[in-house]
Design an enzyme around this catalytic site. Structure first.
Site, PDB file in Angstrom:
ATOM      1  N   ASN A  19       0.709  -1.198  -0.046  1.00  0.00           N
ATOM      2  CA  ASN A  19       0.119   0.060   0.118  1.00  0.00           C
ATOM      3  C   ASN A  19       0.781   1.380   0.037  1.00  0.00           C
ATOM      4  OD1 ASN A  19      -2.242   1.807  -0.251  1.00  0.00           O
ATOM      5  ND2 ASN A  19      -2.728   1.471   2.144  1.00  0.00           N
ATOM      6  N   GLU A  45       0.986  -2.920  -5.128  1.00  0.00           N
ATOM      7  CA  GLU A  45       0.604  -1.628  -4.917  1.00  0.00           C
ATOM      8  C   GLU A  45       1.672  -0.683  -4.440  1.00  0.00           C
ATOM      9  OE1 GLU A  45      -3.418   0.696  -3.315  1.00  0.00           O
ATOM     10  OE2 GLU A  45      -3.138  -1.326  -2.669  1.00  0.00           O
ATOM     11  N   ASP A 159      -2.279  -9.917  -4.384  1.00  0.00           N
ATOM     12  CA  ASP A 159      -3.643  -9.325  -3.742  1.00  0.00           C
ATOM     13  C   ASP A 159      -4.710  -9.711  -4.834  1.00  0.00           C
ATOM     14  OD1 ASP A 159      -5.827  -7.973  -3.033  1.00  0.00           O
ATOM     15  OD2 ASP A 159      -4.750  -6.038  -3.070  1.00  0.00           O
ATOM     16  N   ASN A 161      -7.738  -9.290  -4.331  1.00  0.00           N
ATOM     17  CA  ASN A 161      -8.964  -8.496  -4.415  1.00  0.00           C
ATOM     18  C   ASN A 161     -10.251  -8.916  -3.959  1.00  0.00           C
ATOM     19  OD1 ASN A 161      -8.804  -5.509  -3.533  1.00  0.00           O
ATOM     20  ND2 ASN A 161      -7.274  -5.453  -5.365  1.00  0.00           N
ATOM     21  N   HIS A 258      -2.306  -4.508   4.741  1.00  0.00           N
ATOM     22  CA  HIS A 258      -2.195  -5.979   4.537  1.00  0.00           C
ATOM     23  C   HIS A 258      -1.267  -6.213   5.190  1.00  0.00           C
ATOM     24  CE1 HIS A 258      -4.801  -6.037   0.565  1.00  0.00           C
ATOM     25  NE2 HIS A 258      -4.458  -4.972   0.664  1.00  0.00           N
TER      26      HIS A 258
END
Length: 267
Positions: A19, A45, A159, A161, A258
């Site tokens: 992130n 990310e 990820d 999602n 995360h």
């Protein structure tokens, strides 16, 4: 002469949505990285442009690093991978500009398997982004299936999602109409399982309630109101041959919304 077969090398693989790598660097990323002591650390990310990738991020002793940035939007998407095992080759994307421009896929050839680090799209923004996410699943797994047809074993982390089943999120009922737990998204995970990909954490821990993402709001992580949306899927031959040794989720590592997840696999 007979003799014992040479033991296969065991690799520890980590997948972590950071992130924003610059933000995570300020929250002890390097200390966490050293503690993970993995052979490959795949991050999603990263939110970086090429010019923002400094030596502190790209050069970690004993590791080579590989990066794919988003070409269409600043501070968005992006994946990276650190490896202390030299891959035979590295590729980016699946050959479809619509998906490859967002910097979501790194593919590394480790001989014994192809390793994919994937940041699957988030579908929450709009109907268009939900469709993009579903189309991305379609394109990516068409590409993955083509690799399998050539006889390759695959490890696909990242990820995704999407929480697959009710066990994979704290509030399933409340989220049935939220992207990330829509039936149409969960159907994709059903489909890849039917196609011979194995969710490694669920394989080893069928009844364990553990999450990999918590919203920054509502003290969700303290209260463990989370979602399991980060996965290591592998082709079933790696499970059948006993080469996958363990799958884990490391809830104790902070620095992102995360936490890292991992896999121990024989090369």
């Amino acid at each position: 002469g007979g003799g014992m077969p040479k033991p296969r090398k065991q690799l520890t693989l980590i997948s972590w949505n950071v992130n924003g790598l610059r933000a995570t660097m300020k929250k002890d990323f390097l200390a966490s990285f050293q503690k993970l002591d993995a052979d490959v650390v795949a991050v999603q990310e990263t939110k970086l442009q090429d010019s923002q990738l400094d030596d502190g991020m790209s050069r970690i002793a004993a590791y080579e690093s590989y990066w794919s940035h988003c070409a269409v939007k600043k501070g968005y998407s992006g994946v990276g991978a650190y490896s202390r095992v030299a891959p035979a080759g590295v590729r980016y994307g699946v050959g479809e500009k619509r998906f490859d421009a967002e910097g979501r896929i790194i593919e590394m050839d480790f001989g014994g398997f192809l390793f994919f680090n994937v940041y699957f799209p988030n579908g929450q923004m709009s109907a268009e982004r939900l469709q993009y996410k579903l189309d991305f699943y379609e394109a990516f797994f068409a590409y993955a299936d083509a690799c399998r047809k050539r006889g390759r074993s695959l490890v696909i982390c990242g990820d995704y999602n999407t929480a697959h089943n009710e066990i994979d999120l704290a509030n399933p009922k409340a989220n049935e109409k939220t992207s990330g737990f829509l039936r149409i998204e969960r159907d994709w995970l059903d489909r890849i399982v039917e196609r011979g990909y194995v969710d490694t954490f669920r394989h080893f821990h069928p009844d364990t309630v553990k999450y990999s993402w918590w919203t920054y709001r509502f003290k969700a992580r303290e209260r463990n109101i989370g979602w399991r949306i980060d996965y290591f899927f592998v082709t079933n031959d790696l499970i059948a041959s006993g080469r996958v040794k363990e799958a884990f989720i490391d809830n104790d590592v902070h620095g992102s919304d995360h936490c890292p997840i991992g896999l121990v696999v024989e090369l």
